[in-house]
Design an enzyme around this catalytic site. Structure first.
Site, PDB file in Angstrom:
ATOM      1  N   CYS A   6      -4.737  12.532  12.562  1.00  0.00           N
ATOM      2  CA  CYS A   6      -5.659  11.187  12.519  1.00  0.00           C
ATOM      3  C   CYS A   6      -5.528  10.764  13.755  1.00  0.00           C
ATOM      4  O   CYS A   6      -4.891  10.995  14.584  1.00  0.00           O
ATOM      5  CB  CYS A   6      -5.007  10.491  11.129  1.00  0.00           C
ATOM      6  SG  CYS A   6      -3.799   9.745  11.426  1.00  0.00           S
ATOM      7  N   ARG A  61      -8.304  -0.545   4.650  1.00  0.00           N
ATOM      8  CA  ARG A  61      -7.720   0.595   4.121  1.00  0.00           C
ATOM      9  C   ARG A  61      -6.294  -0.307   3.768  1.00  0.00           C
ATOM     10  O   ARG A  61      -5.676   0.216   2.503  1.00  0.00           O
ATOM     11  CB  ARG A  61      -7.137   1.554   4.886  1.00  0.00           C
ATOM     12  CG  ARG A  61      -8.582   2.288   5.504  1.00  0.00           C
ATOM     13  CD  ARG A  61      -8.199   3.578   6.383  1.00  0.00           C
ATOM     14  NE  ARG A  61      -7.288   4.457   5.530  1.00  0.00           N
ATOM     15  CZ  ARG A  61      -7.109   5.733   5.752  1.00  0.00           C
ATOM     16  NH1 ARG A  61      -7.443   6.018   6.899  1.00  0.00           N
ATOM     17  NH2 ARG A  61      -6.104   6.332   5.204  1.00  0.00           N
ATOM     18  N   LYS A 107       0.845  -1.130   0.077  1.00  0.00           N
ATOM     19  CA  LYS A 107       0.027   0.212   0.050  1.00  0.00           C
ATOM     20  C   LYS A 107       0.677   1.322  -0.084  1.00  0.00           C
ATOM     21  O   LYS A 107       0.746   2.077  -0.819  1.00  0.00           O
ATOM     22  CB  LYS A 107      -0.864  -0.184   1.150  1.00  0.00           C
ATOM     23  CG  LYS A 107      -1.426   1.509   1.500  1.00  0.00           C
ATOM     24  CD  LYS A 107      -2.480   1.464   2.872  1.00  0.00           C
ATOM     25  CE  LYS A 107      -1.771   1.586   4.204  1.00  0.00           C
ATOM     26  NZ  LYS A 107      -1.320   3.081   4.275  1.00  0.00           N
ATOM     27  N   ASN A 108       1.796   0.992   0.950  1.00  0.00           N
ATOM     28  CA  ASN A 108       2.634   2.462   0.930  1.00  0.00           C
ATOM     29  C   ASN A 108       3.705   2.682  -0.230  1.00  0.00           C
ATOM     30  O   ASN A 108       4.151   3.759  -0.118  1.00  0.00           O
ATOM     31  CB  ASN A 108       3.454   2.435   2.402  1.00  0.00           C
ATOM     32  CG  ASN A 108       2.115   2.656   3.368  1.00  0.00           C
ATOM     33  OD1 ASN A 108       1.103   2.941   3.350  1.00  0.00           O
ATOM     34  ND2 ASN A 108       2.729   2.455   4.872  1.00  0.00           N
ATOM     35  N   ARG A 146       0.270  14.826  12.868  1.00  0.00           N
ATOM     36  CA  ARG A 146       0.746  14.213  11.607  1.00  0.00           C
ATOM     37  C   ARG A 146       0.937  15.658  10.525  1.00  0.00           C
ATOM     38  O   ARG A 146       0.372  15.680   9.506  1.00  0.00           O
ATOM     39  CB  ARG A 146       0.168  13.164  10.921  1.00  0.00           C
ATOM     40  CG  ARG A 146       0.070  11.870  11.689  1.00  0.00           C
ATOM     41  CD  ARG A 146      -0.627  10.753  10.945  1.00  0.00           C
ATOM     42  NE  ARG A 146       0.489  10.205   9.751  1.00  0.00           N
ATOM     43  CZ  ARG A 146      -0.026   9.260   9.290  1.00  0.00           C
ATOM     44  NH1 ARG A 146      -1.352   8.756   9.347  1.00  0.00           N
ATOM     45  NH2 ARG A 146       0.596   8.847   8.234  1.00  0.00           N
ATOM     46  N   ASP A 188       4.966   0.919  11.920  1.00  0.00           N
ATOM     47  CA  ASP A 188       3.426   0.364  11.603  1.00  0.00           C
ATOM     48  C   ASP A 188       3.366  -1.382  11.792  1.00  0.00           C
ATOM     49  O   ASP A 188       2.438  -1.917  11.539  1.00  0.00           O
ATOM     50  CB  ASP A 188       3.462   0.207  10.065  1.00  0.00           C
ATOM     51  CG  ASP A 188       3.373   1.414   9.592  1.00  0.00           C
ATOM     52  OD1 ASP A 188       3.536   1.928   8.201  1.00  0.00           O
ATOM     53  OD2 ASP A 188       2.932   2.316  10.273  1.00  0.00           O
TER      54      ASP A 188
HETATM   55  C1  EPZ Z   1       4.252   6.928   6.114  1.00  0.00           C
HETATM   56  O1  EPZ Z   1       3.405   8.158   6.748  1.00  0.00           O
HETATM   57  C2  EPZ Z   1       3.371   5.727   6.139  1.00  0.00           C
HETATM   58  N1  EPZ Z   1       2.140   5.882   5.319  1.00  0.00           N
HETATM   59  C3  EPZ Z   1       2.941   5.516   7.477  1.00  0.00           C
HETATM   60  O2  EPZ Z   1       2.050   4.271   7.349  1.00  0.00           O
HETATM   61  C4  EPZ Z   1       3.995   5.222   8.212  1.00  0.00           C
HETATM   62  O3  EPZ Z   1       3.592   4.816   9.651  1.00  0.00           O
HETATM   63  C5  EPZ Z   1       4.796   6.448   8.368  1.00  0.00           C
HETATM   64  O4  EPZ Z   1       5.165   6.749   6.968  1.00  0.00           O
HETATM   65  C6  EPZ Z   1       6.244   6.139   9.042  1.00  0.00           C
HETATM   66  O5  EPZ Z   1       6.998   5.099   8.635  1.00  0.00           O
HETATM   67  C7  EPZ Z   1       2.424   5.896   3.954  1.00  0.00           C
HETATM   68  O6  EPZ Z   1       3.250   5.690   3.299  1.00  0.00           O
HETATM   69  C8  EPZ Z   1       1.128   6.207   2.996  1.00  0.00           C
HETATM   70  P1  EPZ Z   1       6.204  10.397   8.333  1.00  0.00           P
HETATM   71  P2  EPZ Z   1       3.930   9.695   6.460  1.00  0.00           P
HETATM   72  O7  EPZ Z   1       6.185  11.681   7.539  1.00  0.00           O
HETATM   73  O8  EPZ Z   1       5.017   9.828   5.525  1.00  0.00           O
HETATM   74  C9  EPZ Z   1       6.668  13.720  11.706  1.00  0.00           C
HETATM   75  C10 EPZ Z   1       0.088   2.739   7.835  1.00  0.00           C
HETATM   76  O9  EPZ Z   1      -0.281   2.253   9.026  1.00  0.00           O
HETATM   77  N2  EPZ Z   1       6.478  14.639  10.724  1.00  0.00           N
HETATM   78  O10 EPZ Z   1       7.202   9.400   7.989  1.00  0.00           O
HETATM   79  O11 EPZ Z   1       2.861  10.415   6.992  1.00  0.00           O
HETATM   80  C11 EPZ Z   1       5.155  12.849  11.781  1.00  0.00           C
HETATM   81  O12 EPZ Z   1       4.213  13.541  12.694  1.00  0.00           O
HETATM   82  C12 EPZ Z   1       0.676   4.309   7.893  1.00  0.00           C
HETATM   83  O13 EPZ Z   1       0.604   2.060   6.543  1.00  0.00           O
HETATM   84  C13 EPZ Z   1       6.541  16.037  10.753  1.00  0.00           C
HETATM   85  O14 EPZ Z   1       6.579  16.420  12.052  1.00  0.00           O
HETATM   86  O15 EPZ Z   1       4.975   9.415   7.966  1.00  0.00           O
HETATM   87  C14 EPZ Z   1       5.543  11.649  12.162  1.00  0.00           C
HETATM   88  O16 EPZ Z   1       5.774  11.661  13.848  1.00  0.00           O
HETATM   89  C15 EPZ Z   1       0.377   4.804   9.068  1.00  0.00           C
HETATM   90  N3  EPZ Z   1       6.354  17.125   9.688  1.00  0.00           N
HETATM   91  C16 EPZ Z   1       7.109  11.322  11.921  1.00  0.00           C
HETATM   92  O17 EPZ Z   1       7.371  12.696  11.151  1.00  0.00           O
HETATM   93  C17 EPZ Z   1       6.334  16.582   8.555  1.00  0.00           C
HETATM   94  O18 EPZ Z   1       6.254  17.593   7.778  1.00  0.00           O
HETATM   95  C18 EPZ Z   1       7.026  10.382  10.699  1.00  0.00           C
HETATM   96  O19 EPZ Z   1       6.080  10.824   9.744  1.00  0.00           O
HETATM   97  C19 EPZ Z   1       6.068  15.220   8.276  1.00  0.00           C
HETATM   98  C20 EPZ Z   1       6.266  14.155   9.289  1.00  0.00           C
END
Ligand code: EPZ
Length: 424
Positions: free
Chosen positions: A117, A398, A22-23, A122, A306
Site C-alpha cells: 500500500c 477509512r 478501527k484496529n 507490507r 500511526d
Molecule cells: C497494523 O498493521 C495496523 N493496522 C496499522 O495501522 C499499524 O500501523 C501497524 O499495525 C503497526 O502498528 C491494523 O491493525 C488493521 P505489522 P499490520 O504487521 O498488522 C512488517 C493505520 O493507520 N511485516 O505490525 O499490517 C511490516 O512490513 C494502519 O490504522 C513483515 O515484514 O502491521 C511492517 O514494516 C496503518 N512481515 C512491520 O512489520 C509480516 O509478515 C509492522 O507491520 C508482517 C509485517
C-alpha cells in the site's frame, strides 16, 4: 470524490467523544468466524474499513446487521466459504486477518495475497511462518495464499519483527489447535490485547497478552459472546495534535489514557498541559508555538507509527528543529511533500524528517495519500493561514468516524464538499 475545506486559525475548544478502535474492531469481527453462532459487538466505528470487513464476512457466509448505535449483530453459523477474493483484499489489507480464523474453523483459507500500500510493501511472510509452525501447509498460487491443515497443532514462533496482524492471526489460529503455542516477540498493542480478551471470553486459554511472550493452550471448542471494542487511541492522539497546533483547550472523553502514554508524554514535552482523569483527557496549549520535540516510532508501548504524520503537523510551526524518525514502515513520509506545499520546512534524510519550525503555515490545496497522512493535513489546515483543501478524503474516511463533525463541535471551520476536479 469529496474534499475537506478548512478555514484555519480557530483555537479548538470544547469536548469530543472518541469512537471505537478501527484496529481493534477489524480483528474482532474476523474472530467471530472461529466459532459458529451469534455475536454482539458494540462500540464499532462506522468506517469504510469496517464496511469492507462486513462485506468480506458476508461473502464467507456470515450474516451481519447494524443494530442501533455502533453495535453489530453477527451470525457466523453459515460460514462455509474459505475464499477471500482479490476485489475485497485489494480494498483493505486487513482482510488478511481472516487467515487465522478461517484456518482455525475450516482448516483451510484462501486469501488474495495482499498487495503493498502507500506506506510500504507490507508482506505477510511472518503470518505464514506462524501458520506453518501450527502444522499448516501454505502455497502461493495465482496471487492467492492457500492455507490448509489436516489438524492444527500447537507450535512455537519467534517473530523476527513485531507484527500486529501476524500476532493476531496466530492468536486466532492457535485457539483451537491441539496443544500449546508460544509466540515470542509478540506485538503488545492494545488492539492485540482486546482480541485476546474476546477470545478468552469465547473460552480460549491465553496468557501473556500485552507482553512479548503469549502462551495459548488449544481448547476443543469455543462459544460465541458479546463484546465491547476499546476506544481508538490513534483518534485520541490525533485530537491532541489538533489541540497542540491550534493552541486549543479541549476535553477528550471516552478514551483510555493508558493506551496513549507515549503520545501524551511527547505532547507534554511540546508544552501542552495534559491531565488524565479516568476515561477523560483534558489538554490545553497556551504557548503560541509548540516546543520542538524529537520522535522515533517503535512498537507499543513506544510512540506509535500511526501518530507520526499527525505530530509532524504541529512540529512544522514549533520553535526550533525536530527530528521525526519512522522505523516501522519504509515509506511513511508522503505527508511531507504535501506539508511543504503549505510552507513547511522539512528535509527527509533516510527515514528521518528534519522539521524546522516556521511562524505559520499557509493554506493550500493538498492531497491525502493515505489515512494518517490525510489526518496530518487536516491538523495542519486547522492552524494554517487562509483556506486549505484536502482532496482524496476517502483515505481519511477509512479510519476516522465523522471527523469533520467532531472538529466542528470543537469550533473548527471545516466542511465536506464535492471535489469537482476529481469526478464522482
Ligand atoms: C497494523 O498493521 C495496523 N493496522 C496499522 O495501522 C499499524 O500501523 C501497524 O499495525 C503497526 O502498528 C491494523 O491493525 C488493521 P505489522 P499490520 O504487521 O498488522 C512488517 C493505520 O493507520 N511485516 O505490525 O499490517 C511490516 O512490513 C494502519 O490504522 C513483515 O515484514 O502491521 C511492517 O514494516 C496503518 N512481515 C512491520 O512489520 C509480516 O509478515 C509492522 O507491520 C508482517 C509485517
Amino acid at each position: 470524490m469529496d474534499k475537506f475545506v478548512i478555514e484555519g486559525g480557530e483555537r479548538l475548544k470544547g469536548t469530543v467523544k472518541i469512537s471505537g478502535s478501527k484496529n481493534a474492531a477489524l480483528p474482532l469481527i474476523a474472530a467471530t468466524i472461529l466459532q459458529k453462532g451469534q455475536y454482539t459487538i458494540s462500540n464499532i466505528p462506522r468506517l469504510r474499513d469496517v464496511t469492507t470487513m462486513i462485506k468480506l464476512l458476508s461473502i464467507l457466509g456470515g450474516k451481519i446487521e447494524w443494530t442501533g448505535q455502533g453495535t453489530l449483530l453477527i451470525d457466523t453459523t453459515g460460514v462455509e466459504n474459505h475464499i477471500a477474493p482479490y476485489e475485497l483484499v485489494k480494498e483493505m489489507r486487513a482482510s488478511q486477518l481472516v487467515l487465522g480464523s478461517l484456518t482455525g474453523r475450516l482448516k483451510r483459507a484462501t486469501v488474495s495475497y495482499p498487495g503493498g500500500c502507500a506506506i510500504g510493501e507490507r508482506p505477510i511472510d511472518l503470518h505464514l511462518k506462524g501458520l506453518v509452525a501450527l502444522g499448516c501447509d501454505v502455497k502461493i498460487r495465482e496471487g492467492y495464499v492457500e492455507v490448509t491443515a489436516k489438524a492444527l497443532k500447537g507450535g512455537r514462533i519467534t517473530f523476527e519483527t513485531v507484527t500486529v496482524g501476524g500476532t493476531e492471526n496466530m492468536l486466532m489460529a492457535a485457539a483451537l489447535a491441539k496443544g500449546e503455542t508460544i509466540i515470542k516477540n509478540a506485538a503488545r498493542e492494545p488492539e492485540v490485547v482486546d482480541l485476546a480478551r474476546m477470545l478468552k471470553k469465547m473460552g480460549a486459554a491465553i496468557d501473556g497478552e500485552g507482553t512479548e511472550i503469549i502462551r495459548i493452550r488449544g481448547v476443543k471448542d469455543l462459544r460465541p459472546c458479546s463484546y465491547e471494542v476499546i476506544p481508538d487511541r490513534i483518534e485520541a492522539g490525533t485530537f491532541l495534535a489538533a489541540c497542540c497546533i491550534t493552541r486549543g483547550n479541549i476535553t477528550i472523553e471516552g478514551c483510555m489514557p493508558e493506551h496513549i502514554g507515549a503520545v501524551i508524554d511527547k505532547f507534554r514535552e511540546t508544552g501542552m498541559e495534559i491531565i488524565c482523569d479516568g476515561s477523560t483527557v483534558r489538554a490545553s496549549m497556551t504557548k503560541r508555538r509548540p516546543l520542538s520535540v524529537d520522535v522515533k516510532t517503535i512498537p507499543y508501548p513506544g510512540f506509535p507509527t500511526d501518530m507520526q504524520a499527525q505530530i509532524m503537523a504541529p512540529m512544522t510551526i514549533s520553535k526550533g528543529v525536530s527530528a521525526i524518525t519512522e522505523t516501522i514502515f519504509e515509506n511513511r513520509m508522503m505527508h511531507v511533500a504535501e506539508l511543504r506545499r503549505m510552507g513547511a520546512d522539512i528535509r527527509v534524510i533516510g527515514n528521518t524528517a528534519i522539521v524546522k519550525g516556521i511562524e505559520t503555515l499557509s493554506g493550500a490545496k493538498v492531497m491525502a495519500t493515505d489515512l494518517r497522512a490525510g489526518a496530518s493535513l487536516i491538523v495542519a489546515g486547522l492552524a494554517a493561514y487562509g483556506t486549505t483543501e484536502v482532496s482524496r478524503i476517502y483515505h481519511i474516511d477509512r479510519g476516522y468516524e465523522k471527523i469533520e463533525e467532531k472538529l466542528r463541535g470543537l469550533g473548527a471551520k471545516i466542511t465536506r464538499r464535492r471535489d469537482e476536479n476529481l469526478g464522482p
